[in-house]
Design an enzyme around this catalytic site. Structure first.
Site, mmCIF file in Angstrom:
data_model
loop_
_atom_site.group_PDB
_atom_site.id
_atom_site.type_symbol
_atom_site.label_atom_id
_atom_site.label_comp_id
_atom_site.label_asym_id
_atom_site.label_seq_id
_atom_site.Cartn_x
_atom_site.Cartn_y
_atom_site.Cartn_z
ATOM 1 C CD1 TRP A 101 0.097 -2.038 2.091
ATOM 2 C CD2 TRP A 101 2.011 -2.909 2.862
ATOM 3 N NE1 TRP A 101 1.119 -1.636 1.260
ATOM 4 C CE2 TRP A 101 2.298 -2.142 1.706
ATOM 5 C CE3 TRP A 101 3.056 -3.545 3.512
ATOM 6 C CZ2 TRP A 101 3.590 -1.999 1.193
ATOM 7 C CZ3 TRP A 101 4.360 -3.412 3.002
ATOM 8 C CH2 TRP A 101 4.611 -2.648 1.864
ATOM 9 C CG ASP A 168 -0.874 0.155 8.291
ATOM 10 O OD1 ASP A 168 -0.578 1.357 8.145
ATOM 11 O OD2 ASP A 168 -0.343 -0.770 7.638
ATOM 12 C CE LYS A 192 2.901 3.835 1.222
ATOM 13 N NZ LYS A 192 3.101 2.659 2.045
HETATM 14 C C1 LIG Z 1 3.401 1.490 2.504
HETATM 15 C C2 LIG Z 1 2.633 0.813 3.528
HETATM 16 C C3 LIG Z 1 3.253 0.056 4.537
HETATM 17 C C4 LIG Z 1 4.746 -0.170 4.585
HETATM 18 O O1 LIG Z 1 5.396 0.989 4.941
HETATM 19 P P1 LIG Z 1 6.984 1.057 5.171
HETATM 20 O O2 LIG Z 1 7.156 2.418 5.728
HETATM 21 O O3 LIG Z 1 7.608 0.849 3.833
HETATM 22 O O4 LIG Z 1 7.359 -0.005 6.127
HETATM 23 C C5 LIG Z 1 2.453 -0.508 5.501
HETATM 24 N N1 LIG Z 1 1.122 -0.362 5.492
HETATM 25 C C6 LIG Z 1 0.494 0.349 4.528
HETATM 26 C C7 LIG Z 1 -0.997 0.501 4.563
HETATM 27 C C8 LIG Z 1 1.227 0.959 3.523
HETATM 28 O O5 LIG Z 1 0.603 1.667 2.559
#
Ligand SMILES: *Cc1c(COP(=O)(O)O)cnc(C)c1O
Length: 356
Positions: A101, A168, A192
């Site tokens: 990511w 993030d 998540k």
């Molecule tokens: C799942 C995830 C993403 C991507 O998320 P989307 O909502 O599918 O764009 C980005 N960063 C991390 C750390 C993730 O776990």
């Protein structure tokens, strides 16, 4: 019986949140209308957004410099929206390359300005968090991924710096107590640890905005969203409502202190089991292991597939590793019960007895 849901995202939600969300689809707050049928500018929905924001601020103990936004486009859109709003073409941002990511965020930032990859763990298959690096003074911001969902590492201590930190936190938001005021921008896709897919939480120190010279399309401009209080266009109303229900649940259960406590219990049970059984192997450096996503494997592929079959038979889903990584992954988000981790560790022990 509900399945043991170890999915990495979208992932397990509290049962009561699902029940309340389904009730709201039929009859929202007893108003004889569905949540899906009311205008987003009605007091009914404005109350939903306002309560959600207050809960975010309260749970994270944010000071008054911070604004809370609920935006479309997933965390992936933030890979682009962050540099678009914060980085001029001739300026440099520092990025940590700690996984898939983070590396996607790097590619996006390069479209808007200069990127200095100050630390990478790619040389070791991303199995650790690099801790010693230098940040040049002229760095506009430092970007990191607090929990690497795919690789199974997590930052347990953050760099001390006066340079703004952008994090993030998609896969560990609301899972632990932190000084959130040490970050100037935090973003997270909701699917998540805080609700349903379709909305991202963005928390910004408003003092870092308004410093780029390029034109920004209003729909991608954080300042426009702040002015409009997340109602610049029609927001993802259902996903925001599920986030509100999840935030209420977190608070009721005891807030971030309790979420952290549970994550500690669940993850130590799982990692202790892995480490005690020679059949299973976890290549992640101990001090950097994620309390949300445990990534491990059984070296022998045939046995690993057999293990996955047994998981399925026992009603355990989501145990297969990310498609490019392989192996096994057990995600232990807030709503996953300790009982589910007890169930899989029991299965692991029995499996190891049978096949070692
Ligand atoms: C799942 C995830 C993403 C991507 O998320 P989307 O909502 O599918 O764009 C980005 N960063 C991390 C750390 C993730 O776990």
């Amino acid at each position: 019986m509900r399945k043991h849901n170890f999915n990495s995202g979208p992932s397990v939600l509290p049962k009561e949140v699902l029940e309340q969300a389904s009730e709201a689809i039929i009859n929202f707050n007893g108003i004889n209308l569905s949540l899906l049928e009311i205008g987003h500018r009605t007091n009914w929905f404005v109350d939903v957004i306002e309560e959600s924001k207050l809960l975010v601020k309260e749970l994270m103990q944010l000071n008054n410099n911070y604004e809370v936004l609920f935006l479309h486009g997933g965390a992936t859109t933030q890979f682009m929206q962050v540099p678009l709003n914060l980085l001029n073409e001739n300026e440099t941002a520092a990025y940590c390359d700690n996984g898939i990511w983070g590396s996607k965020a790097i590619s996006e930032a390069k479209i808007f300005g200069k990127v200095n990859v100050i630390a990478s763990s790619k040389d070791q298959n991303y199995n650790y968090i690099p801790k010693s690096f230098t940040l040049p003074d002229n760095t506009k911001y430092l970007h990191l991924t607090s929990n690497n969902t795919v690789e199974g590492t997590q930052w347990h201590q953050f760099p001390e710096t006066t340079i703004p930190i952008v994090a993030d936190m998609s896969s560990d938001i609301f899972s632990r107590q932190l000084n959130f005021n040490q970050f100037q921008l935090i973003y997270a896709g909701a699917q998540k640890n805080m609700g349903a897919a379709g909305v991202s939480l963005v928390v910004i120190d408003k003092n870092i905005l308004g410093k780029v010279s390029r034109q920004i399309s209003p729909i991608l401009d954080y300042r426009k969203h702040i002015e409009a209080a997340s109602l610049l266009n029609t927001p993802p109303v259902f996903a925001i409502y599920v986030a509100l229900l999840t935030l209420r649940w977190i608070k009721k259960e005891g807030g971030l202190a309790e979420m952290e406590n549970r994550a500690n219990k669940k993850s130590s049970l799982l990692y202790n089991t892995i480490d005690s059984l020679p059949l299973f192997e976890c290549a992640i450096k101990k001090e950097d292991r994620s309390k949300m996503n445990a990534v491990f494997c059984i070296k022998e592929e045939v046995l690993q597939n057999k293990f996955l079959e047994e998981c399925k038979e026992e009603g355990m889903i989501g145990v297969k590793g990310y498609r490019t990584v392989g192996g096994l992954r057990v995600s232990m988000y807030n709503a996953l019960s300790l009982e589910s981790v007890e169930a899989i560790t029991m299965l692991m022990k029995n499996f190891a007895n049978k096949y070692s």
